[in-house]
Design a protein around this motif. Sequence first.
Motif, short mmCIF file in Angstrom:
data_model
loop_
_atom_site.label_atom_id
_atom_site.label_comp_id
_atom_site.label_asym_id
_atom_site.label_seq_id
_atom_site.Cartn_x
_atom_site.Cartn_y
_atom_site.Cartn_z
N VAL A 86 38.44 34.48 24.61
CA VAL A 86 39.15 33.30 25.06
C VAL A 86 39.10 33.18 26.58
O VAL A 86 39.41 34.13 27.31
N GLY A 87 38.69 32.02 27.05
CA GLY A 87 38.78 31.68 28.46
C GLY A 87 39.86 30.63 28.64
O GLY A 87 40.03 29.74 27.80
N PHE A 88 40.60 30.73 29.74
CA PHE A 88 41.67 29.76 30.00
C PHE A 88 41.60 29.37 31.47
O PHE A 88 41.46 30.22 32.35
N MET A 89 41.71 28.07 31.73
CA MET A 89 41.68 27.57 33.10
C MET A 89 42.98 26.88 33.43
O MET A 89 43.46 26.03 32.67
N VAL A 134 39.25 35.83 29.90
CA VAL A 134 38.77 35.40 31.21
C VAL A 134 39.69 34.28 31.69
O VAL A 134 39.70 33.19 31.12
N GLY A 135 40.46 34.56 32.72
CA GLY A 135 41.31 33.55 33.31
C GLY A 135 40.62 32.93 34.51
O GLY A 135 40.12 33.65 35.38
N VAL A 136 40.59 31.60 34.57
CA VAL A 136 39.89 30.88 35.63
C VAL A 136 40.88 29.98 36.35
O VAL A 136 41.61 29.21 35.72
N SER A 137 40.89 30.08 37.67
CA SER A 137 41.73 29.20 38.47
C SER A 137 40.90 28.62 39.61
O SER A 137 39.69 28.85 39.68
N VAL A 138 41.56 27.87 40.49
CA VAL A 138 40.86 27.22 41.60
C VAL A 138 41.49 27.66 42.91
O VAL A 138 42.60 28.20 42.95
N ASP A 139 40.77 27.38 43.99
CA ASP A 139 41.18 27.91 45.29
C ASP A 139 42.49 27.31 45.77
O ASP A 139 43.24 27.96 46.51
N ASP A 168 33.48 22.43 40.62
CA ASP A 168 32.27 22.24 39.82
C ASP A 168 32.26 23.28 38.71
O ASP A 168 32.09 24.48 38.95
N LEU A 169 32.44 22.83 37.48
CA LEU A 169 32.46 23.75 36.35
C LEU A 169 31.08 24.29 36.01
O LEU A 169 30.96 25.25 35.24
N LEU A 170 30.02 23.70 36.59
CA LEU A 170 28.68 24.25 36.36
C LEU A 170 28.55 25.65 36.94
O LEU A 170 27.68 26.41 36.52
N VAL A 171 29.41 26.00 37.88
CA VAL A 171 29.42 27.37 38.40
C VAL A 171 29.67 28.37 37.28
O VAL A 171 29.05 29.43 37.20
N LEU A 172 30.57 28.00 36.37
CA LEU A 172 30.86 28.87 35.22
C LEU A 172 29.65 28.98 34.31
O LEU A 172 29.33 30.07 33.83
N GLU A 173 29.00 27.85 34.07
CA GLU A 173 27.81 27.88 33.22
C GLU A 173 26.72 28.77 33.82
O GLU A 173 26.12 29.58 33.13
N ALA A 191 45.05 26.49 43.85
CA ALA A 191 46.10 26.71 42.86
C ALA A 191 47.28 27.44 43.50
O ALA A 191 47.18 27.99 44.60
N VAL A 192 48.40 27.46 42.79
CA VAL A 192 49.56 28.20 43.28
C VAL A 192 49.24 29.69 43.27
O VAL A 192 48.37 30.16 42.54
N ASP A 193 49.94 30.45 44.06
CA ASP A 193 49.63 31.87 44.24
C ASP A 193 49.70 32.65 42.93
O ASP A 193 48.84 33.50 42.65
N ILE A 194 50.72 32.38 42.10
CA ILE A 194 50.87 33.15 40.86
C ILE A 194 49.71 32.89 39.91
O ILE A 194 49.28 33.80 39.18
N ALA A 195 49.16 31.68 39.92
CA ALA A 195 48.01 31.37 39.07
C ALA A 195 46.77 32.12 39.55
O ALA A 195 46.02 32.68 38.76
N LYS A 196 46.57 32.13 40.87
CA LYS A 196 45.40 32.83 41.41
C LYS A 196 45.51 34.33 41.19
O LYS A 196 44.52 35.01 40.92
N GLU A 197 46.72 34.87 41.30
CA GLU A 197 46.91 36.30 41.07
C GLU A 197 46.69 36.68 39.61
O GLU A 197 46.26 37.80 39.30
N SER A 198 46.96 35.75 38.70
CA SER A 198 46.81 36.02 37.27
C SER A 198 45.38 35.81 36.78
O SER A 198 45.01 36.28 35.70
N ALA A 199 44.57 35.10 37.54
CA ALA A 199 43.22 34.74 37.11
C ALA A 199 42.22 35.86 37.38
O ALA A 199 42.42 36.69 38.27
N ASP A 200 41.16 35.87 36.59
CA ASP A 200 40.05 36.79 36.82
C ASP A 200 39.02 36.19 37.77
O ASP A 200 38.36 36.90 38.52
N LEU A 201 38.86 34.86 37.69
CA LEU A 201 37.89 34.16 38.53
C LEU A 201 38.60 33.02 39.25
O LEU A 201 39.47 32.36 38.68
N ILE A 202 38.21 32.81 40.50
CA ILE A 202 38.74 31.69 41.27
C ILE A 202 37.57 30.86 41.76
O ILE A 202 36.69 31.36 42.47
N LEU A 203 37.54 29.60 41.35
CA LEU A 203 36.45 28.70 41.74
C LEU A 203 36.70 28.18 43.15
O LEU A 203 37.76 27.63 43.44
#
Length: 324
Positions: free
Chosen positions: A62-65, A80-85, A103-108, A87-99
């Motif tokens: 499961v991936g979650f953004m 795989v947790g995905v967040s953005v640059d 552009d979601l093509l980065v994930l692809e 995002a709030v601090d708690i979301a970025k701390e909980s994520a595995d990847l930060i975009l």
Amino acid sequence: MAKKICADVGLSVGRVVLGNDVEAATDERLSALVQEANLFARLSPAHKERVVRALQRAGHVVGFMGDGINDAPALRAADVGVSVDNAVDIAKESADLILLEKDLLVLEHGVLEGRRVFGNIVKYIKMGTSSNFGNMFSVLGASAFLPFLPMLPIQILTQNLLYDFSQLAIPFDRVDEEYLLKPRQWRIDDIRRFMLFFGPVSSVFDYATFALLFFVFRANVPAQQSLFQSGWFVEGLLSQTLIVHMIRTRKIPFLQSSPSLPLALTTAAVMAVGIALPFSPFASSFGMVPLPSQFFAWLVLILLAYAALAQVVKGWYVRRYGYN
């Protein structure tokens, strides 16, 4: 609103599950719901986490953004947790990847590159295990009837060094497009089975080389052991290098699937060094002697037969067990 957005971007919506449905469902019922529905709306943070864990129980990766405080539990629970640059601090701390880009093509691209790396890792392991397993059979068989060592220790070490050098470019090799279409799993049973099927194939042609050197070229007494060892050194190195190209793809190598330029150059260089070594000024240091020209005519036939049989076995193996 969520259903309209899905329609706008071209996503087909089946059953819609709301937060109230998730709240009322037991874990068993929720596991069934996540298999039936593909749109969840009006979810609380706890609901999102429960949906993620229900999907995981069903065997999904499961991936979650998300970018908000409400997304933090699900981001942490997801594989795989995905967040953005931004995002709030708690979301970025909980994520595995930060975009860093919108552009979601980065994930692809990341997924495809990961599959490409995994494919090349599996290639390397299959090549090494099958080659070494086949050499074990060859050495055992030759040692049983030869009045001398089938190959000197320094020759074995040199052969292994050259063979390992030929595989240095595997990380830069191409991977067939079909291989990238779906995720692959690490399966040690597949590697073991591949080794058991492909290892003995090389031994068949090692024994053919033994017979050629022993009976045709009369390298059957200790005085002629250098000729025998030189012949098997060259055949063994060329066949091991050839198998790199046979195993790297499920297709017909060179015709249907071409290797990368670095891999083609390194394998060609290793084969050239292996052929030249018995004729070089260093040959005596390695216990080798020049090989008769007639040997190379036989060697071409042996290698062609080896490539043909390996391709047949590979085709049968892929049809029966697949290509992981």
